[in-house]
Design an enzyme around this catalytic site. Sequence first.
Site, PDB file in Angstrom:
ATOM      1  CE1 TYR A   1       4.175   8.909  10.725  1.00 14.62           C
ATOM      2  CE2 TYR A   1       6.018   9.187  12.235  1.00 14.62           C
ATOM      3  CZ  TYR A   1       5.477   8.604  11.106  1.00 14.62           C
ATOM      4  OH  TYR A   1       6.214   7.710  10.361  1.00 14.62           O
TER       5      TYR A   1
ATOM      6  N   GLY B   1       8.739   6.844  -2.778  1.00 17.18           N
ATOM      7  CA  GLY B   1       9.395   6.699  -1.482  1.00 17.18           C
ATOM      8  C   GLY B   1       9.653   5.272  -1.058  1.00 17.18           C
ATOM      9  CB  ILE B   2       9.464   3.697   2.329  1.00 17.75           C
ATOM     10  CG1 ILE B   2      10.501   4.585   3.030  1.00 17.75           C
ATOM     11  CG2 ILE B   2       9.525   2.279   2.903  1.00 17.75           C
ATOM     12  CD1 ILE B   2      10.228   4.811   4.511  1.00 17.75           C
ATOM     13  N   GLY B   3       7.595   2.945  -0.111  1.00 18.14           N
ATOM     14  CA  GLY B   3       6.693   1.970  -0.735  1.00 18.14           C
ATOM     15  C   GLY B   3       7.162   1.535  -2.102  1.00 18.14           C
TER      16      GLY B   3
ATOM     17  CB  THR C   1      -0.951   0.019   1.209  1.00 17.32           C
ATOM     18  OG1 THR C   1      -0.200   0.200   2.416  1.00 17.32           O
ATOM     19  CG2 THR C   1      -1.772  -1.271   1.292  1.00 17.32           C
ATOM     20  N   GLY C   2       0.366   2.304  -0.603  1.00 16.75           N
ATOM     21  CA  GLY C   2       1.124   3.550  -0.666  1.00 16.75           C
ATOM     22  C   GLY C   2       2.471   3.368  -1.342  1.00 16.75           C
ATOM     23  CB  SER C   3       3.720   0.803  -3.396  1.00 17.79           C
ATOM     24  OG  SER C   3       2.526   0.390  -4.027  1.00 17.79           O
ATOM     25  CB  THR C   4       2.702   5.933  -6.241  1.00 20.31           C
ATOM     26  OG1 THR C   4       2.463   6.845  -5.160  1.00 20.31           O
ATOM     27  CG2 THR C   4       1.429   5.157  -6.562  1.00 20.31           C
TER      28      THR C   4
ATOM     29  CB  SER D   1       7.867   5.588  12.421  1.00 20.67           C
ATOM     30  OG  SER D   1       8.650   6.700  12.785  1.00 20.67           O
TER      31      SER D   1
END
Length: 264
Positions: free
Chosen positions: A154, A18-20, A13-16, A141
């Site tokens: 956060y 950065g880390i993803g 998820t959220g892989s477009t 994190s």
Amino acid sequence: MLVDLTGRTALVTGSTQGIGAAIAAGLAGAGARVAVNGRSRTSVEGAIERLRATCGGGEFTAAPGDISTDEGAAQVIAAVPDADVLVNNLGVFGAADALAVSDAEWRRYFEVNVLTAVRMIRHYLPGMKERGWGRIQNIASDSALVTPAEMIHYGMSKTALLAVSRGFAKEAAGTGVTVNSVIAGPTHTGGVEDFVRELVGGELPWEEAQREFMVKHRPQSLIQRLIEPEEIAHMVVYLSSPLASATTGGAVRVDGGYVDSIVP
């Protein structure tokens, strides 16, 4: 070590970016068919193009949808009905005056950083248990353990994610499915570059700004630099493999020694 995920399907998820994106590339490099997720089809298709160029190929599929909503989650699940590897990477972060964070913003951080992971696990874990194999990882994190004064909301969400991971590891006990958190330290992404410049000023050259950020705001780091996304991905790929079959219910650190404790 040879990590072979040939024949496995992974959803990140959220892989477009950065880390993803780095995790998606790493899993594809190990042979997995990787579903790339982002809020829009345009962003996902663009990310897949970049990943194929970076990886020299790889098997990627589009799974667009905003999983912080029921509708978006249903859209992703329709694109990827079953997965052998689930990496819950989606998250939001940002600095804010602790006394100025509204109730709505507290709820948003919990919804995006915690409930999206719960929502995805709730769908994919039963199939993994039935098949007798699966890997679930929640990207946490250092803020889960060392709550930053400028990001209490956060830190709260990432601490909750550790509990989610441990609890679902117990739900998966004895089934061949492992569930872990990966505690990522301060990592070099586009979003973090913006965050660093918010804190130290936008006029400094990047290398100088990074050094000042680490000295003033993350002095506990033992590597004294930001972590590269690929360094997080290496751990995720290992934990996604058969080689990590005895690691579950854990909070595995890729934090550059930032968290000043022996465990976890």
